[in-house]
Design a protein around this motif. Structure first.
Motif, PDB file in Angstrom:
ATOM      1  N   ALA A 166       0.555  -1.908  -0.269  1.00  0.00           N
ATOM      2  CA  ALA A 166       0.090   0.301   0.069  1.00  0.00           C
ATOM      3  C   ALA A 166       1.118   1.243   0.012  1.00  0.00           C
ATOM      4  O   ALA A 166       0.463   2.168  -0.840  1.00  0.00           O
ATOM      5  CB  ALA A 166      -1.372  -0.126   1.194  1.00  0.00           C
ATOM      6  N   GLU A 167       1.580   1.198   0.816  1.00  0.00           N
ATOM      7  CA  GLU A 167       3.089   2.701   0.844  1.00  0.00           C
ATOM      8  C   GLU A 167       3.603   2.781  -0.624  1.00  0.00           C
ATOM      9  O   GLU A 167       3.265   4.029  -1.101  1.00  0.00           O
ATOM     10  CB  GLU A 167       4.277   2.239   2.347  1.00  0.00           C
ATOM     11  N   GLU A 168       3.024   2.037  -1.077  1.00  0.00           N
ATOM     12  CA  GLU A 168       4.639   1.678  -2.114  1.00  0.00           C
ATOM     13  C   GLU A 168       4.280   2.466  -3.635  1.00  0.00           C
ATOM     14  O   GLU A 168       3.614   3.181  -4.373  1.00  0.00           O
ATOM     15  CB  GLU A 168       5.513   0.340  -2.868  1.00  0.00           C
ATOM     16  N   GLN A 169       1.731   1.641  -4.014  1.00  0.00           N
ATOM     17  CA  GLN A 169       1.711   2.034  -4.762  1.00  0.00           C
ATOM     18  C   GLN A 169       0.843   3.583  -4.088  1.00  0.00           C
ATOM     19  O   GLN A 169       1.166   4.537  -4.815  1.00  0.00           O
ATOM     20  CB  GLN A 169      -0.234   1.301  -3.841  1.00  0.00           C
ATOM     21  N   PHE A 170       0.546   4.258  -2.967  1.00  0.00           N
ATOM     22  CA  PHE A 170       0.900   5.687  -2.616  1.00  0.00           C
ATOM     23  C   PHE A 170       1.359   6.496  -3.407  1.00  0.00           C
ATOM     24  O   PHE A 170       1.152   7.552  -3.869  1.00  0.00           O
ATOM     25  CB  PHE A 170       0.761   5.680  -1.655  1.00  0.00           C
ATOM     26  N   LYS A 171       3.533   6.061  -3.236  1.00  0.00           N
ATOM     27  CA  LYS A 171       3.515   6.656  -3.084  1.00  0.00           C
ATOM     28  C   LYS A 171       3.691   7.173  -5.354  1.00  0.00           C
ATOM     29  O   LYS A 171       3.851   8.361  -5.040  1.00  0.00           O
ATOM     30  CB  LYS A 171       5.338   6.260  -3.020  1.00  0.00           C
ATOM     31  N   GLU A 172       4.071   6.284  -5.582  1.00  0.00           N
ATOM     32  CA  GLU A 172       3.585   5.853  -7.227  1.00  0.00           C
ATOM     33  C   GLU A 172       2.616   6.737  -7.738  1.00  0.00           C
ATOM     34  O   GLU A 172       2.428   7.420  -8.335  1.00  0.00           O
ATOM     35  CB  GLU A 172       3.603   5.055  -7.101  1.00  0.00           C
ATOM     36  N   THR A 173       1.372   6.661  -6.869  1.00  0.00           N
ATOM     37  CA  THR A 173      -0.075   7.658  -7.290  1.00  0.00           C
ATOM     38  C   THR A 173       0.304   8.286  -6.823  1.00  0.00           C
ATOM     39  O   THR A 173       0.237   9.854  -7.749  1.00  0.00           O
ATOM     40  CB  THR A 173      -0.998   7.137  -6.619  1.00  0.00           C
ATOM     41  N   LEU A 174       1.116   9.525  -5.761  1.00  0.00           N
ATOM     42  CA  LEU A 174       1.713  10.940  -5.546  1.00  0.00           C
ATOM     43  C   LEU A 174       2.148  11.223  -6.839  1.00  0.00           C
ATOM     44  O   LEU A 174       2.773  12.160  -7.492  1.00  0.00           O
ATOM     45  CB  LEU A 174       2.051  11.118  -4.530  1.00  0.00           C
ATOM     46  N   ALA A 175       3.277  10.894  -6.759  1.00  0.00           N
ATOM     47  CA  ALA A 175       3.972  10.514  -7.705  1.00  0.00           C
ATOM     48  C   ALA A 175       4.040  11.001  -9.256  1.00  0.00           C
ATOM     49  O   ALA A 175       3.930  12.426 -10.020  1.00  0.00           O
ATOM     50  CB  ALA A 175       5.835   9.807  -8.450  1.00  0.00           C
ATOM     51  N   ARG A 176       2.288  10.264  -9.741  1.00  0.00           N
ATOM     52  CA  ARG A 176       2.273  10.886 -10.972  1.00  0.00           C
ATOM     53  C   ARG A 176       0.772  11.953 -11.160  1.00  0.00           C
ATOM     54  O   ARG A 176       0.778  12.886 -11.630  1.00  0.00           O
ATOM     55  CB  ARG A 176       0.918   8.983 -11.427  1.00  0.00           C
ATOM     56  N   ALA A 177       0.264  11.676  -9.292  1.00  0.00           N
ATOM     57  CA  ALA A 177      -0.510  12.802  -9.450  1.00  0.00           C
ATOM     58  C   ALA A 177       0.422  14.102  -9.792  1.00  0.00           C
ATOM     59  O   ALA A 177      -0.240  15.196 -10.002  1.00  0.00           O
ATOM     60  CB  ALA A 177      -1.125  13.402  -8.672  1.00  0.00           C
ATOM     61  N   ALA A 178       1.918  13.995  -9.594  1.00  0.00           N
ATOM     62  CA  ALA A 178       3.171  15.313  -9.423  1.00  0.00           C
ATOM     63  C   ALA A 178       3.111  15.710 -11.317  1.00  0.00           C
ATOM     64  O   ALA A 178       3.226  16.910 -11.108  1.00  0.00           O
ATOM     65  CB  ALA A 178       4.027  15.195  -8.626  1.00  0.00           C
ATOM     66  N   GLN A 179       2.933  14.189 -11.655  1.00  0.00           N
ATOM     67  CA  GLN A 179       3.122  15.163 -13.213  1.00  0.00           C
ATOM     68  C   GLN A 179       2.077  15.764 -13.407  1.00  0.00           C
ATOM     69  O   GLN A 179       2.522  16.809 -14.603  1.00  0.00           O
ATOM     70  CB  GLN A 179       3.824  13.427 -13.577  1.00  0.00           C
ATOM     71  N   VAL A 180       0.964  15.547 -13.617  1.00  0.00           N
ATOM     72  CA  VAL A 180      -0.384  15.585 -13.797  1.00  0.00           C
ATOM     73  C   VAL A 180      -0.103  17.421 -13.110  1.00  0.00           C
ATOM     74  O   VAL A 180      -1.149  18.243 -14.626  1.00  0.00           O
ATOM     75  CB  VAL A 180      -1.003  14.926 -13.087  1.00  0.00           C
TER      76      VAL A 180
END
Length: 225
Positions: A166-180
């Protein structure tokens, strides 16, 4: 544990513990019976179904909210205490926010809270209809602020049940959101702040500031107070 040694109190208390650990998705009669050391059929002697169990569990946790004494002179302080204590209870039991959105909940615990909250505003001089609106606004605000924590808890369980991190998925999601967010200047300027470091997190002090603004905007009859 034979059915004749089970009590409704034991069942509801254990159901709350199971809900706290596993959420609404993890609550079923078999899992509950296992925690109680009884067959699922034994639970049915005391509780009709899962919906009835959620109703009873919700009523139990509503009773956890301590009610402050009414005080017309400091009604905003009392309303703040009512909001803070409700918020703390919802954070302790994140499944309740989900249950409010998917079940018709009622019981003496919620009725006790709602009646006292109306008393906070009526004691301050709000007419009945204005007290209804003020109480509704406060509860809606608290529920909205508890939604983030409830969603994160539910998403974390969902990812873990699927075998993910879960922690890794949240981190990846936040990184994608930052790109957006890059093309949007106000969001881009905040990407390195504490507000952007947690999934669903709001800036520190957001809840308290919003609650204060809400209560400062409420006045009995529109009069200065």
């Amino acid at each position: 544990m034979p059915r004749d040694t089970l009590t409704p109190e034991q069942i509801v208390r254990t159901a709350v513990e199971l809900l706290d650990d596993e959420g609404l998705e993890g609550l079923n009669m078999r899992s509950l019976g296992k925690r109680l050391g009884a067959a699922a059929t034994a639970v049915y002697w005391h509780v009709k179904n899962k919906d009835d169990l959620v109703l009873l569990a919700a009523d139990r946790v509503w009773h956890e909210v301590e009610l402050p004494a009414l005080d017309a002179a400091d009604w905003r302080g009392v309303a703040t205490a009512m909001a803070d204590r409700l918020h703390a209870m919802l954070v302790r039991h994140p499944w309740l926010v989900q249950a409010i959105g998917s079940h018709l909940l009622y019981g003496t615990g919620k009725a006790r809270y709602d009646d006292h909250l109306l008393g906070v505003f009526e004691t301050a001089g709000f007419p009945a209809q204005e007290a209804d609106r003020a109480a509704g606004a406060l509860v809606t605000y608290v529920l909205g602020n508890a939604l983030g924590a409830s969603a994160v808890t539910s998403l974390t369980r969902k990812v873990r049940r699927a075998g993910g991190d879960a922690e890794e998925q949240f981190k990846e999601t936040l990184a994608r959101a930052a790109q957006v967010a890059q093309p949007f200047p106000r969001l881009r300027a905040r990407l390195d702040t504490a507000a952007a470091t947690g999934h669903g997190d709001a800036p520190d002090g957001t809840y308290a500031a919003g609650l204060r603004a809400l209560l400062e905007g409420l006045r009995p009859g529109g009069a200065e107070s």
